[in-house]
Write a protein that holds these residues in place. Structure first.
Motif, PDB file in Angstrom:
ATOM      1  N   GLY A 138       0.790  -1.220   0.000  1.00 17.60           N
ATOM      2  CA  GLY A 138       0.000   0.000   0.000  1.00 17.60           C
ATOM      3  C   GLY A 138       0.823   1.270   0.000  1.00 17.60           C
ATOM      4  O   GLY A 138       0.293   2.369   0.184  1.00 17.60           O
ATOM      5  N   GLU A 176     -10.475  -9.934  -0.158  1.00 16.25           N
ATOM      6  CA  GLU A 176     -10.618  -8.480  -0.188  1.00 16.25           C
ATOM      7  C   GLU A 176      -9.753  -7.860  -1.281  1.00 16.25           C
ATOM      8  O   GLU A 176      -8.551  -8.122  -1.370  1.00 16.25           O
ATOM      9  CB  GLU A 176     -10.241  -7.877   1.161  1.00 16.25           C
ATOM     10  CG  GLU A 176     -10.478  -6.384   1.254  1.00 16.25           C
ATOM     11  CD  GLU A 176     -10.344  -5.859   2.670  1.00 16.25           C
ATOM     12  OE1 GLU A 176     -11.081  -4.916   3.025  1.00 16.25           O
ATOM     13  OE2 GLU A 176      -9.500  -6.393   3.425  1.00 16.25           O
ATOM     14  N   VAL A 208      -7.638  -5.052  -2.385  1.00 16.11           N
ATOM     15  CA  VAL A 208      -6.920  -3.992  -1.668  1.00 16.11           C
ATOM     16  C   VAL A 208      -6.474  -2.865  -2.602  1.00 16.11           C
ATOM     17  O   VAL A 208      -6.157  -1.763  -2.146  1.00 16.11           O
ATOM     18  CB  VAL A 208      -5.708  -4.559  -0.902  1.00 16.11           C
ATOM     19  CG1 VAL A 208      -6.150  -5.548   0.163  1.00 16.11           C
ATOM     20  CG2 VAL A 208      -4.697  -5.206  -1.853  1.00 16.11           C
ATOM     21  N   THR A 259      -9.850   1.974  -5.880  1.00 20.98           N
ATOM     22  CA  THR A 259      -9.664   1.355  -4.561  1.00 20.98           C
ATOM     23  C   THR A 259      -8.187   1.303  -4.207  1.00 20.98           C
ATOM     24  O   THR A 259      -7.364   0.874  -5.020  1.00 20.98           O
ATOM     25  CB  THR A 259     -10.244  -0.072  -4.541  1.00 20.98           C
ATOM     26  OG1 THR A 259     -11.628  -0.021  -4.827  1.00 20.98           O
ATOM     27  CG2 THR A 259     -10.008  -0.742  -3.193  1.00 20.98           C
ATOM     28  N   LEU A 265      -6.633   0.509  -0.394  1.00 22.77           N
ATOM     29  CA  LEU A 265      -6.673   0.445   1.066  1.00 22.77           C
ATOM     30  C   LEU A 265      -5.341   0.898   1.634  1.00 22.77           C
ATOM     31  O   LEU A 265      -4.276   0.529   1.114  1.00 22.77           O
ATOM     32  CB  LEU A 265      -6.964  -0.985   1.536  1.00 22.77           C
ATOM     33  CG  LEU A 265      -8.371  -1.549   1.324  1.00 22.77           C
ATOM     34  CD1 LEU A 265      -8.465  -2.910   1.972  1.00 22.77           C
ATOM     35  CD2 LEU A 265      -9.432  -0.613   1.867  1.00 22.77           C
ATOM     36  N   GLN A 310      -4.791  -1.283   6.905  1.00 24.46           N
ATOM     37  CA  GLN A 310      -6.023  -2.041   6.726  1.00 24.46           C
ATOM     38  C   GLN A 310      -5.822  -3.306   5.888  1.00 24.46           C
ATOM     39  O   GLN A 310      -6.806  -3.947   5.504  1.00 24.46           O
ATOM     40  CB  GLN A 310      -7.097  -1.149   6.078  1.00 24.46           C
ATOM     41  CG  GLN A 310      -7.556  -0.001   6.947  1.00 24.46           C
ATOM     42  CD  GLN A 310      -8.634   0.845   6.279  1.00 24.46           C
ATOM     43  OE1 GLN A 310      -9.326   0.390   5.356  1.00 24.46           O
ATOM     44  NE2 GLN A 310      -8.787   2.085   6.736  1.00 24.46           N
ATOM     45  N   ARG A 311      -4.586  -3.676   5.619  1.00 23.58           N
ATOM     46  CA  ARG A 311      -4.317  -4.808   4.728  1.00 23.58           C
ATOM     47  C   ARG A 311      -3.907  -6.084   5.467  1.00 23.58           C
ATOM     48  O   ARG A 311      -3.567  -7.076   4.832  1.00 23.58           O
ATOM     49  CB  ARG A 311      -3.251  -4.434   3.700  1.00 23.58           C
ATOM     50  CG  ARG A 311      -3.684  -3.288   2.799  1.00 23.58           C
ATOM     51  CD  ARG A 311      -2.779  -3.112   1.605  1.00 23.58           C
ATOM     52  NE  ARG A 311      -3.227  -1.997   0.772  1.00 23.58           N
ATOM     53  CZ  ARG A 311      -2.864  -1.795  -0.485  1.00 23.58           C
ATOM     54  NH1 ARG A 311      -2.022  -2.642  -1.069  1.00 23.58           N
ATOM     55  NH2 ARG A 311      -3.309  -0.750  -1.158  1.00 23.58           N
TER      56      ARG A 311
END
Length: 351
Positions: free
Chosen positions: A51, A65, A67, A74, A76, A80-81
């Protein structure tokens, strides 16, 4: 679940394309290594996964999910990963003890103090630092500091652990020790590991599977270490993994020759004209006389357990090594200028 699904991702910096239309799947619970020459984009791929970088195209999922998805926007944030990251630089805080360093992510997340204390101690125990909880980094060796970084990455119990050249700053003995510990951690904890390195020895030792990237950021082959080493997809893969020799030979009518002399192996089907034969030093059988390719010793280096030879074969150079005990038993302690005969146990043919 921490299966990683990377679908047709691309990333550029200005006019420089680092990754283009790259797809890859990392299975849940495996230790997967990205390996390739410097500048091939493996660290960029890891930073995208963490990220720290955004995608230009494609999408990426961790478990169920999504990410990162360039089309929908999107992205993340890292926290939040459900992942932990360890870089080449340990980045341990010098004013904090081992316990404080390891517990810092839980402190930031405001976890319950009692629960956090238990998780910190478990992570410290998992990386074999029990009894060192109150030491400062200055009181630890390089290997111990790296264990602190690993424990800190694991303390929040992530489903995915990203490791970017984490052993580069260690000496050879510590690197060997730590690579076995990382593999043991992965087995004991069941965490999915994505490991980035240019060190083929580490990649071969710890990987369940690995992907080899070339200088353009393209994946040349994915498979187990044994598959890439023994059944390389192309000459690039063969050359990158392990020391390699090449001889240029002529193939005509299903027979191979070198400078008019018969080659000791039959060519693989479909090869004709000038081809390159690749083989490892360990594939070479050396003798003083008999059938085979005539060679001359150009360099002999006695290294204790074995002797390393550079041979001249019709103007082309070949490296091999002979175990000292075998050399003594077979009269193969050769000197510079000695004549010898070379045969091959195995080889790969490249057009």
């Amino acid at each position: 679940m921490a299966e990683i699904l990377i679908e047709n991702i691309s990333k550029s910096f200005g006019d420089h394309t680092v990754l283009k239309d790259l797809s890859l799947t990392v299975r849940d619970g495996e230790c997967f290594t990205l390996i390739g020459p410097s500048g091939c984009g493996k660290t960029v791929l890891l930073r995208i996964m963490a990220g720290f970088e955004t995608l230009d195209a494609g999408r990426m999922s961790i478990g169920s999910e999504v990410v990162a998805d360039a089309q929908s926007g999107t992205a993340l944030p890292p926290e939040q990963r459900s992942l932990g990251v360890v870089f080449q630089d340990y980045a341990v805080w010098p004013h904090m003890t081992v316990r404080q360093n390891v517990g810092y992510p839980l402190k930031i997340a405001r976890r319950d103090p009692a629960e956090a204390a238990a998780l910190v101690q478990k992570s410290i125990d998992d990386v074999n630092l029990t009894g060192m909880e109150d030491r400062l980094p200055s009181q630890l060796s390089g290997g111990q500091q790296q264990r602190v970084a690993l424990a800190r990455a694991l303390v929040a119990q992530p489903s995915l652990l990203l490791l970017d050249e984490p052993l580069n700053n260690l000496d050879a003995n510590l690197r060997e020790e730590m690579r076995f510990e990382i593999k043991a951690l992965q087995k004991n904890l069941g965490v999915t590991i994505l490991y980035v390195t240019h060190d083929q020895e580490i990649a071969l030792a710890i990987s369940d599977r690995m992907a080899l990237l070339d200088e353009q950021g393209a994946i040349r082959q994915v498979g187990t270490p044994e598959e890439l080493f023994s059944a390389p997809a192309d000459e690039f893969v063969f050359s990158f993994l392990g020391m390699s020799n090449f001889l240029r030979v002529q193939v005509q009518g299903g027979r191979a020759s070198l400078e008019g002399c018969p080659f000791p192996l039959e060519p693989q089907a479909g090869f004709a004209g000038e081809v390159r034969v690749g083989f490892r030093p360990s594939d070479v059988e050396l003798s003083r006389d008999g059938e085979g390719l005539r060679a001359t010793v150009r360099r002999a280096s006695f290294l204790g357990a074995f002797t390393d030879y550079q041979l001249d074969v019709c103007g082309q150079h070949v490296r091999t090594a002979v175990d000292t005990h075998e050399a003594l038993a077979r009269n193969l302690l050769l000197a510079e200028g000695d004549a010898c005969v070379l045969n091959l146990r195995n080889a790969h043919w490249f057009s």
